[in-house]
Design a protein around this motif. Sequence first.
Motif, mmCIF file in Angstrom:
data_model
loop_
_atom_site.group_PDB
_atom_site.id
_atom_site.type_symbol
_atom_site.label_atom_id
_atom_site.label_comp_id
_atom_site.label_asym_id
_atom_site.label_seq_id
_atom_site.Cartn_x
_atom_site.Cartn_y
_atom_site.Cartn_z
ATOM 1 N N ARG A 170 31.334 15.066 -27.085
ATOM 2 C CA ARG A 170 32.548 15.384 -26.588
ATOM 3 C C ARG A 170 32.436 14.501 -25.142
ATOM 4 N N PRO A 171 31.512 14.506 -24.434
ATOM 5 C CA PRO A 171 31.645 13.950 -23.107
ATOM 6 C C PRO A 171 31.674 12.141 -23.224
ATOM 7 N N ILE A 172 31.317 11.765 -24.271
ATOM 8 C CA ILE A 172 31.267 10.209 -24.702
ATOM 9 C C ILE A 172 32.484 9.917 -25.345
ATOM 10 N N VAL A 173 32.950 10.663 -26.371
ATOM 11 C CA VAL A 173 34.178 10.426 -27.091
ATOM 12 C C VAL A 173 35.232 10.635 -26.382
ATOM 13 N N GLU A 174 35.598 11.870 -25.668
ATOM 14 C CA GLU A 174 36.902 12.127 -25.044
ATOM 15 C C GLU A 174 37.344 11.081 -23.973
ATOM 16 N N PRO A 175 36.602 10.332 -23.125
ATOM 17 C CA PRO A 175 37.187 9.469 -22.266
ATOM 18 C C PRO A 175 38.000 8.157 -22.990
ATOM 19 N N VAL A 176 37.577 8.103 -24.159
ATOM 20 C CA VAL A 176 37.728 6.763 -24.765
ATOM 21 C C VAL A 176 38.988 7.155 -25.735
ATOM 22 N N LEU A 177 39.529 8.443 -25.985
ATOM 23 C CA LEU A 177 40.641 8.664 -26.848
ATOM 24 C C LEU A 177 41.982 7.978 -26.797
ATOM 25 N N ASP A 178 42.071 7.900 -25.407
ATOM 26 C CA ASP A 178 43.476 7.231 -24.976
ATOM 27 C C ASP A 178 43.501 5.690 -25.032
ATOM 28 N N GLN A 179 42.379 5.058 -25.257
ATOM 29 C CA GLN A 179 42.373 3.506 -25.544
ATOM 30 C C GLN A 179 42.864 3.093 -26.806
ATOM 31 N N PRO A 180 43.720 1.927 -26.636
ATOM 32 C CA PRO A 180 44.163 1.238 -27.922
ATOM 33 C C PRO A 180 43.250 1.243 -29.022
ATOM 34 N N GLY A 181 43.857 1.075 -30.089
ATOM 35 C CA GLY A 181 43.028 1.284 -31.410
ATOM 36 C C GLY A 181 42.750 2.452 -31.881
ATOM 37 N N ASP A 182 41.858 2.264 -33.043
ATOM 38 C CA ASP A 182 41.327 3.519 -33.904
ATOM 39 C C ASP A 182 40.623 4.296 -32.933
ATOM 40 N N PRO A 183 40.855 5.465 -32.837
ATOM 41 C CA PRO A 183 40.007 6.589 -32.032
ATOM 42 C C PRO A 183 38.430 6.786 -32.522
ATOM 43 N N VAL A 184 38.372 6.744 -33.654
ATOM 44 C CA VAL A 184 37.321 7.128 -34.336
ATOM 45 C C VAL A 184 36.155 5.662 -34.057
ATOM 46 N N GLU A 185 36.831 4.764 -33.996
ATOM 47 C CA GLU A 185 36.198 3.246 -33.923
ATOM 48 C C GLU A 185 35.870 3.214 -32.574
ATOM 49 N N ASN A 186 36.599 3.597 -31.766
ATOM 50 C CA ASN A 186 36.475 3.605 -30.154
ATOM 51 C C ASN A 186 35.251 4.552 -30.234
ATOM 52 N N GLY A 187 35.333 5.601 -30.512
ATOM 53 C CA GLY A 187 34.306 6.676 -30.328
ATOM 54 C C GLY A 187 33.004 6.118 -30.961
ATOM 55 N N VAL A 188 32.645 5.523 -31.724
ATOM 56 C CA VAL A 188 31.673 5.060 -32.454
ATOM 57 C C VAL A 188 30.964 3.925 -31.504
ATOM 58 N N ARG A 189 31.710 3.200 -31.056
ATOM 59 C CA ARG A 189 31.443 2.019 -30.008
ATOM 60 C C ARG A 189 30.781 2.647 -28.811
ATOM 61 N N ALA A 190 31.720 3.556 -28.196
ATOM 62 C CA ALA A 190 31.406 4.150 -27.011
ATOM 63 C C ALA A 190 29.911 5.008 -27.029
ATOM 64 N N ASN A 191 29.713 5.695 -28.228
ATOM 65 C CA ASN A 191 28.621 6.335 -28.391
ATOM 66 C C ASN A 191 27.399 5.515 -28.691
ATOM 67 N N ILE A 192 27.595 4.410 -29.403
ATOM 68 C CA ILE A 192 26.434 3.392 -29.375
ATOM 69 C C ILE A 192 25.902 3.047 -28.125
ATOM 70 N N VAL A 193 27.167 2.547 -27.336
ATOM 71 C CA VAL A 193 26.684 2.125 -25.820
ATOM 72 C C VAL A 193 26.224 3.176 -25.087
ATOM 73 N N ALA A 194 26.428 4.459 -25.193
ATOM 74 C CA ALA A 194 25.893 5.443 -24.609
ATOM 75 C C ALA A 194 24.617 5.866 -24.644
ATOM 76 N N GLN A 195 24.089 5.907 -26.058
ATOM 77 C CA GLN A 195 22.878 6.256 -26.793
ATOM 78 C C GLN A 195 21.790 5.112 -26.152
ATOM 79 N N VAL A 196 22.257 3.873 -26.039
ATOM 80 C CA VAL A 196 21.256 2.637 -25.497
ATOM 81 C C VAL A 196 20.942 3.110 -24.373
ATOM 82 N N ALA A 197 22.018 3.441 -23.385
ATOM 83 C CA ALA A 197 21.827 3.548 -22.110
ATOM 84 C C ALA A 197 21.032 4.564 -21.827
ATOM 85 N N ALA A 198 21.136 5.798 -22.556
ATOM 86 C CA ALA A 198 20.232 6.996 -22.421
ATOM 87 C C ALA A 198 18.873 6.990 -22.500
ATOM 88 N N LEU A 199 18.398 5.879 -23.553
ATOM 89 C CA LEU A 199 17.034 5.690 -23.826
ATOM 90 C C LEU A 199 16.370 5.331 -22.665
#
Length: 233
Positions: A170-199
């Motif tokens: 939720r804290p990764i996906v919610e901030p990108v819901l209002d971005q242009p484009g497909d919300p699922v695709e935006n969430g997928v990309r945001a999550n990849i970036v977030a998990q890379v940073a978390a490692l």
Amino acid sequence: MARSPLSRRSLLAAGGAAAVALGAASPSAAAAPADNPVGTPAEALRRLQAGNRRFTSGHSRHPHQSLADLHRLAAGQHPFAITVGCADSRVAPEVLFDQGLGDLFDNRVAGNIVDDLLLGSVEFAVEEFGSLLIVVLGHERCGAITATIDAIHSGGTAPGHIGTIVDALRPIVEPVLDQPGDPVENGVRANIVAQVAALSARSTIIAEKVHQGALRVVGARYDLDNGRASLVA
């Protein structure tokens, strides 16, 4: 960095695996993949990219996947890359990267979320096997991301322990819901970036190896329609 007393023997002795220190002469040296050895993070990434090109072009080699290869690997393993992937049945790293037994240390959970348990698994591979590359592998049309978006929009909760996945995303996906484009695709990309940073942010072991140039962490998105894995982060 002081070496932890936790050894491969303590974790794997029940399976009959031999415990040896990294770099020590042992039978596990014979367990290296049949391909040319991978010596750097860049070489590890190139090997995965070449394998994915073979897969998408219909020329997979299915390397060292026989029973004889399994017997050879019984003495020990030296996976050159670690994957943090989704548990989705369509996202099998050895298949889409055209790799074989002993090549990849797979960690798979819905939403490819780096929690404490998964982080310990990744750190274990980094410490014990000297793996050179970590790939956070997300994919299009991810069900975990979709479930999270549905819960946010409905204001409801997911049933059972699925809610744990939604709460983590939720804290990764919610901030990108209002971005242009497909919300699922935006969430997928945001999550990849977030998990890379978390490692690196959450693991001193990983951060030190990255700083030394002995390890690289990347994010990739897998396209279910054409099988292509493209770098995202």
